[in-house]
Scaffold this motif. Structure first.
Motif, PDB file in Angstrom:
ATOM      1  N   ILE A  78       7.209  58.138  79.893  1.00  0.00           N
ATOM      2  CA  ILE A  78       8.006  58.117  78.668  1.00  0.00           C
ATOM      3  C   ILE A  78       9.167  57.150  78.863  1.00  0.00           C
ATOM      4  O   ILE A  78       9.908  57.247  79.845  1.00  0.00           O
ATOM      5  CB  ILE A  78       8.562  59.517  78.338  1.00  0.00           C
ATOM      6  CG1 ILE A  78       7.414  60.503  78.120  1.00  0.00           C
ATOM      7  CG2 ILE A  78       9.496  59.465  77.133  1.00  0.00           C
ATOM      8  CD1 ILE A  78       7.858  61.943  77.970  1.00  0.00           C
ATOM      9  N   ASN A  79       9.318  56.230  77.919  1.00  0.00           N
ATOM     10  CA  ASN A  79      10.472  55.340  77.861  1.00  0.00           C
ATOM     11  C   ASN A  79      11.257  55.725  76.618  1.00  0.00           C
ATOM     12  O   ASN A  79      10.761  55.606  75.494  1.00  0.00           O
ATOM     13  CB  ASN A  79      10.034  53.878  77.803  1.00  0.00           C
ATOM     14  CG  ASN A  79       9.333  53.467  79.070  1.00  0.00           C
ATOM     15  OD1 ASN A  79       9.832  53.682  80.157  1.00  0.00           O
ATOM     16  ND2 ASN A  79       8.154  52.892  78.938  1.00  0.00           N
ATOM     17  N   ASP A  80      12.484  56.203  76.819  1.00  0.00           N
ATOM     18  CA  ASP A  80      13.272  56.804  75.746  1.00  0.00           C
ATOM     19  C   ASP A  80      14.568  56.032  75.508  1.00  0.00           C
ATOM     20  O   ASP A  80      15.223  55.591  76.440  1.00  0.00           O
ATOM     21  CB  ASP A  80      13.600  58.250  76.134  1.00  0.00           C
ATOM     22  CG  ASP A  80      14.596  58.888  75.194  1.00  0.00           C
ATOM     23  OD1 ASP A  80      14.332  58.912  73.982  1.00  0.00           O
ATOM     24  OD2 ASP A  80      15.642  59.361  75.683  1.00  0.00           O
ATOM     25  N   MET A  81      14.910  55.909  74.246  1.00  0.00           N
ATOM     26  CA  MET A  81      16.188  55.298  73.872  1.00  0.00           C
ATOM     27  C   MET A  81      17.031  56.277  73.058  1.00  0.00           C
ATOM     28  O   MET A  81      17.708  55.894  72.113  1.00  0.00           O
ATOM     29  CB  MET A  81      15.945  54.006  73.077  1.00  0.00           C
ATOM     30  CG  MET A  81      15.350  52.896  73.907  1.00  0.00           C
ATOM     31  SD  MET A  81      16.384  52.394  75.293  1.00  0.00           S
ATOM     32  CE  MET A  81      17.735  51.614  74.440  1.00  0.00           C
ATOM     33  N   GLY A  82      16.956  57.562  73.385  1.00  0.00           N
ATOM     34  CA  GLY A  82      17.814  58.556  72.742  1.00  0.00           C
ATOM     35  C   GLY A  82      17.135  59.367  71.658  1.00  0.00           C
ATOM     36  O   GLY A  82      17.796  59.849  70.741  1.00  0.00           O
ATOM     37  N   ALA A  83      15.833  59.563  71.742  1.00  0.00           N
ATOM     38  CA  ALA A  83      15.117  60.365  70.750  1.00  0.00           C
ATOM     39  C   ALA A  83      15.545  61.829  70.841  1.00  0.00           C
ATOM     40  O   ALA A  83      15.901  62.317  71.911  1.00  0.00           O
ATOM     41  CB  ALA A  83      13.612  60.251  70.959  1.00  0.00           C
ATOM     42  N   THR A  84      15.494  62.516  69.716  1.00  0.00           N
ATOM     43  CA  THR A  84      15.814  63.943  69.705  1.00  0.00           C
ATOM     44  C   THR A  84      14.659  64.731  70.329  1.00  0.00           C
ATOM     45  O   THR A  84      13.528  64.231  70.388  1.00  0.00           O
ATOM     46  CB  THR A  84      16.031  64.440  68.262  1.00  0.00           C
ATOM     47  OG1 THR A  84      14.801  64.330  67.543  1.00  0.00           O
ATOM     48  CG2 THR A  84      17.134  63.652  67.557  1.00  0.00           C
ATOM     49  N   PRO A  85      14.913  65.956  70.773  1.00  0.00           N
ATOM     50  CA  PRO A  85      13.823  66.765  71.337  1.00  0.00           C
ATOM     51  C   PRO A  85      12.642  66.928  70.384  1.00  0.00           C
ATOM     52  O   PRO A  85      11.488  66.914  70.828  1.00  0.00           O
ATOM     53  CB  PRO A  85      14.497  68.107  71.642  1.00  0.00           C
ATOM     54  CG  PRO A  85      15.922  67.734  71.921  1.00  0.00           C
ATOM     55  CD  PRO A  85      16.216  66.623  70.952  1.00  0.00           C
ATOM     56  N   ALA A  86      12.893  67.065  69.099  1.00  0.00           N
ATOM     57  CA  ALA A  86      11.792  67.203  68.136  1.00  0.00           C
ATOM     58  C   ALA A  86      10.932  65.946  68.102  1.00  0.00           C
ATOM     59  O   ALA A  86       9.698  66.032  68.046  1.00  0.00           O
ATOM     60  CB  ALA A  86      12.350  67.500  66.744  1.00  0.00           C
ATOM     61  N   VAL A  87      11.549  64.780  68.170  1.00  0.00           N
ATOM     62  CA  VAL A  87      10.797  63.519  68.173  1.00  0.00           C
ATOM     63  C   VAL A  87      10.015  63.385  69.472  1.00  0.00           C
ATOM     64  O   VAL A  87       8.861  62.956  69.475  1.00  0.00           O
ATOM     65  CB  VAL A  87      11.732  62.315  67.948  1.00  0.00           C
ATOM     66  CG1 VAL A  87      11.008  60.997  68.181  1.00  0.00           C
ATOM     67  CG2 VAL A  87      12.320  62.358  66.546  1.00  0.00           C
ATOM     68  N   VAL A  88      10.616  63.776  70.587  1.00  0.00           N
ATOM     69  CA  VAL A  88       9.919  63.730  71.874  1.00  0.00           C
ATOM     70  C   VAL A  88       8.672  64.601  71.815  1.00  0.00           C
ATOM     71  O   VAL A  88       7.574  64.173  72.193  1.00  0.00           O
ATOM     72  CB  VAL A  88      10.841  64.182  73.026  1.00  0.00           C
ATOM     73  CG1 VAL A  88      10.060  64.306  74.330  1.00  0.00           C
ATOM     74  CG2 VAL A  88      12.014  63.227  73.197  1.00  0.00           C
ATOM     75  N   SER A  89       8.813  65.811  71.331  1.00  0.00           N
ATOM     76  CA  SER A  89       7.686  66.730  71.240  1.00  0.00           C
ATOM     77  C   SER A  89       6.597  66.188  70.323  1.00  0.00           C
ATOM     78  O   SER A  89       5.407  66.216  70.656  1.00  0.00           O
ATOM     79  CB  SER A  89       8.183  68.091  70.739  1.00  0.00           C
ATOM     80  OG  SER A  89       7.169  69.040  70.795  1.00  0.00           O
ATOM     81  N   LEU A  90       6.994  65.656  69.179  1.00  0.00           N
ATOM     82  CA  LEU A  90       6.036  65.067  68.241  1.00  0.00           C
ATOM     83  C   LEU A  90       5.290  63.900  68.870  1.00  0.00           C
ATOM     84  O   LEU A  90       4.068  63.802  68.786  1.00  0.00           O
ATOM     85  CB  LEU A  90       6.765  64.601  66.977  1.00  0.00           C
ATOM     86  CG  LEU A  90       5.934  63.808  65.977  1.00  0.00           C
ATOM     87  CD1 LEU A  90       4.901  64.712  65.321  1.00  0.00           C
ATOM     88  CD2 LEU A  90       6.839  63.171  64.942  1.00  0.00           C
TER      89      LEU A  90
END
Length: 104
Positions: A78-90
């Protein structure tokens, strides 16, 4: 950037096929790369995130994800730029669904 690694043992769902990429890294979003790996029925999830200090939230989201899918011999990046937990789960669910669909 913060690097996190999560490993879950004794998954039940093995899926051996080509890797799949879902999502795009941009402001407030993330990308997920999922693919097969010889992990002795384990599932590894590595996270590169710009949001520092949220490891306990990441842990909770990853545990929830793995409890739903029970993946085995799968590596997820996972490469993340500040997604919310709901977006991560989706995004994680979308990645597994795309991965499953690709194998049909």
């Amino acid at each position: 950037m913060e690097s996190l690694l999560f490993r879950f043992e004794q998954g039940q769902r093995k899926i051996a096929q080509a890797s799949q990429l879902v999502g795009v890294v941009s402001s407030g979003n993330l990308e997920v790369l999922i693919g097969p790996a010889d992990l002795n029925s384990g599932c590894e999830i590595s996270v590169q995130t710009a949001a520092l200090g949220f490891s306990s939230i990441w842990q909770a989201v990853m545990e929830d994800f793995q409890s739903r899918w029970q993946l085995a011999d799968i590596r997820i990046e996972i490469n993340d730029m500040g997604a919310t937990p709901a977006v991560v789960s989706l995004r994680l669910d979308q990645a597994v669904e795309a991965y499953l669909e690709h194998g049909k």
